[in-house]
Design an enzyme around this catalytic site. Structure first.
Site, PDB file in Angstrom:
ATOM      1  N   GLU A 133      -7.569  16.619 -42.149  1.00  0.00           N
ATOM      2  CA  GLU A 133      -8.858  17.304 -42.239  1.00  0.00           C
ATOM      3  C   GLU A 133      -8.621  18.818 -42.247  1.00  0.00           C
ATOM      4  OE1 GLU A 133     -11.348  15.940 -39.042  1.00  0.00           O
ATOM      5  OE2 GLU A 133     -10.977  13.821 -39.466  1.00  0.00           O
ATOM      6  N   GLU A 197     -14.636  22.865 -44.954  1.00  0.00           N
ATOM      7  CA  GLU A 197     -13.748  21.704 -44.818  1.00  0.00           C
ATOM      8  C   GLU A 197     -14.005  20.748 -45.970  1.00  0.00           C
ATOM      9  OE1 GLU A 197     -13.406  19.871 -40.939  1.00  0.00           O
ATOM     10  OE2 GLU A 197     -13.343  17.865 -41.822  1.00  0.00           O
ATOM     11  N   HIS A 246      -6.969  18.487 -38.325  1.00  0.00           N
ATOM     12  CA  HIS A 246      -6.846  17.258 -37.544  1.00  0.00           C
ATOM     13  C   HIS A 246      -6.076  16.218 -38.340  1.00  0.00           C
ATOM     14  CE1 HIS A 246     -10.778  18.376 -35.186  1.00  0.00           C
ATOM     15  NE2 HIS A 246      -9.805  19.261 -35.056  1.00  0.00           N
ATOM     16  N   ARG A 320     -14.369  14.748 -27.333  1.00  0.00           N
ATOM     17  CA  ARG A 320     -13.694  15.606 -28.302  1.00  0.00           C
ATOM     18  C   ARG A 320     -12.989  16.801 -27.665  1.00  0.00           C
ATOM     19  NH1 ARG A 320     -15.250  14.809 -33.796  1.00  0.00           N
ATOM     20  NH2 ARG A 320     -16.746  13.122 -34.006  1.00  0.00           N
ATOM     21  N   GLU A 337      -6.152  10.422 -33.542  1.00  0.00           N
ATOM     22  CA  GLU A 337      -6.420  11.728 -34.148  1.00  0.00           C
ATOM     23  C   GLU A 337      -5.843  12.836 -33.265  1.00  0.00           C
ATOM     24  OE1 GLU A 337     -10.301  14.134 -35.839  1.00  0.00           O
ATOM     25  OE2 GLU A 337     -10.434  13.224 -33.855  1.00  0.00           O
TER      26      GLU A 337
END
Length: 448
Positions: A133, A197, A246, A320, A337
């Site tokens: 990402e 992104e 990520h 997160r 992740e």
């Protein structure tokens, strides 16, 4: 899909390809290329692995008395760039680097990742998948065509025009990527002004790393076309979020099963024993591999509290704030992740290290610590210490020192890459440490 030499020869004729870029990455992760005319004679040389270049001209490669190196193209990376000129189209191939003796070059980051994949196969797994990402900023160019730090929008997370003025640029980037064979899953404005992104579908790790390198090239090329400058620098502006990349990772067996998924997980997360051990390896080596995931002085301006970047070594499910998260998707989409990686990282080196750290966890049955589901950012230092949560390195200097202490990470890089990486980063840190910044002038000149 397997691409043959005959396919390439046919496309050169059909698409009027006049130049061919033979691309490879240096240790810093910079995409390099040797461009040659796409004549029959030169194509014969390329497709028979006889194209040569001077390796002594590439930082961290070889000494001048060892300069002759060969480029072995991976035919499956063949691509015709959707921008051309009056003189015909330009195509590209990503190459592995070989020595004059016909051996894989130990300093080739892509070849080094292949070495890690051979270890993975010996352990019993078929493929290691990556879904990256990458984030980036778009800045305006000045009248001389040089980049400024002036953004061209005031947009925020998921904003759209007229607040997000870069949507046309992003849209063209997506169109070009799609034309080149990328399967783009989403594109959007990110949290910070000027930040964006574009996510593309996961792939086998080697292809995914190739895709990252081509993605950066496309983004920069299309941004220039729109009078903008794209940068993947981790933290180009003070006071706003930096850019991350990520990395969503999963292992598959020879039957095509995601080995991280297990419906019978007694812990209730539907993760397999292999997933927990892989996670344990990632956690154990996290402090020591940070220099590879965050390889610049500037990377550590992003890894500070308050800007959504992970600062603490912990893992969780939905939370997160930790370093590693387990996204909600299960079945074939089960993955881990890692949220610390930034887009200045050499993807081939980063994923070789992460794969070897995870395999160390599996082979040595390294237990993952308990997940942390509370917000780590609001914990006190005492609470974090009690929970066994360690901070990531705060500077490149500390990260490089830690890197030198981890035998698994060093072995994942190989001696040539490790030695040259450390030497380059020590020089970078020394240069930065001796530089007098504007912040120091502003704070000390009138005070003393």
């Amino acid at each position: 899909m397997t691409i043959t030499a005959a396919d390439i020869r046919r496309e050169v004729k059909e698409k009027n390809v006049t130049f061919l870029r033979l691309m490879f990455s240096d240790i810093a992760g910079t995409l390099k290329n040797v461009e040659i005319p796409a004549t029959d004679e030169q194509l014969d040389k390329v497709l028979s692995n006889k194209a040569m270049f001077d390796g002594s001209s590439i930082e961290g490669f070889v000494r001048i008395n060892e300069s002759d190196m060969f480029l072995h193209p991976d035919l499956d990376t063949w691509t015709v760039f959707p921008w051309g000129g009056e003189n015909g189209a330009v195509a590209g191939l990503i190459c592995d680097i070989y020595t004059a003796e016909g051996e894989p070059f130990a300093g080739d980051p892509r070849g080094n990742l292949k070495r890690a994949l051979r270890h993975m196969e010996k352990v019993g797994f078929k493929s290691f998948n990556l879904g990256p990402e990458p984030e980036f900023f778009l800045f305006k160019l000045d009248e001389k065509g040089e980049p400024t730090l002036e953004v061209n929008d005031r947009g925020g997370y998921f904003d759209l025009a007229p607040t997000d003025l870069a949507d046309n640029t992003r849209r063209e980037i997506v169109n070009v990527l799609t034309e080149m064979g990328f399967e783009v899953e989403a594109s959007h404005h990110e949290v910070a002004i000027g930040q964006h992104e574009i996510d593309f579908k996961y792939a086998d790790v080697l292809k995914a790393c190739d895709n990252i390198q081509i993605f950066k090239l496309v983004v920069k090329t299309i941004a220039r076309k729109h009078g903008l400058y794209a940068t993947f620098m981790a933290k180009p502006k003070f006071g706003i979020n930096g850019s991350g990349m990520h990395c969503n990772m999963s292992l598959f067996d020879y039957e095509g099963n995601n080995v991280f998924f297990d419906t019978e997980d007694p812990k209730g997360m539907q993760l397999s024993e292999s997933a927990y051990y892989f996670l344990g390896g990632l956690m154990k080596h996290a402090y020591n591999y940070t220099a590879i995931m965050n390889p610049t002085v500037n990377s550590y301006k992003r890894l500070v509290p308050g800007y959504e970047a992970p600062v603490y070594i912990a893992w969780a499910g939905r939370n997160r704030s930790p370093l590693i998260r387990v996204p909600a998707s299960r079945g074939m989409g089960t993955r881990l992740e890692l949220r610390s990686v930034d887009p200045t990282a050499n993807p081939y080196l980063a994923l070789a290290v992460l794969l070897e750290a995870g395999l160390d966890g599996i082979e040595n049955k390294i237990e993952a610590p308990a997940p942390i589901e509370s917000n780590i950012y609001i914990m006190t230092q005492e609470e974090r210490k009690e929970a066994g949560i360690r901070d990531l390195p705060s500077t490149l200097h500390n990260a490089v020192k830690a890197l030198q202490e981890d035998e698994v990470v060093k072995a994942a890089l190989g001696n040539h890459i490790f030695t040259n990486f450390v030497e380059a980063k020590k020089i970078e840190w020394s240069s930065y440490a001796a530089f007098v910044s504007q912040w120091e002038i502003d704070n000390y000149l009138d005070l003393y």
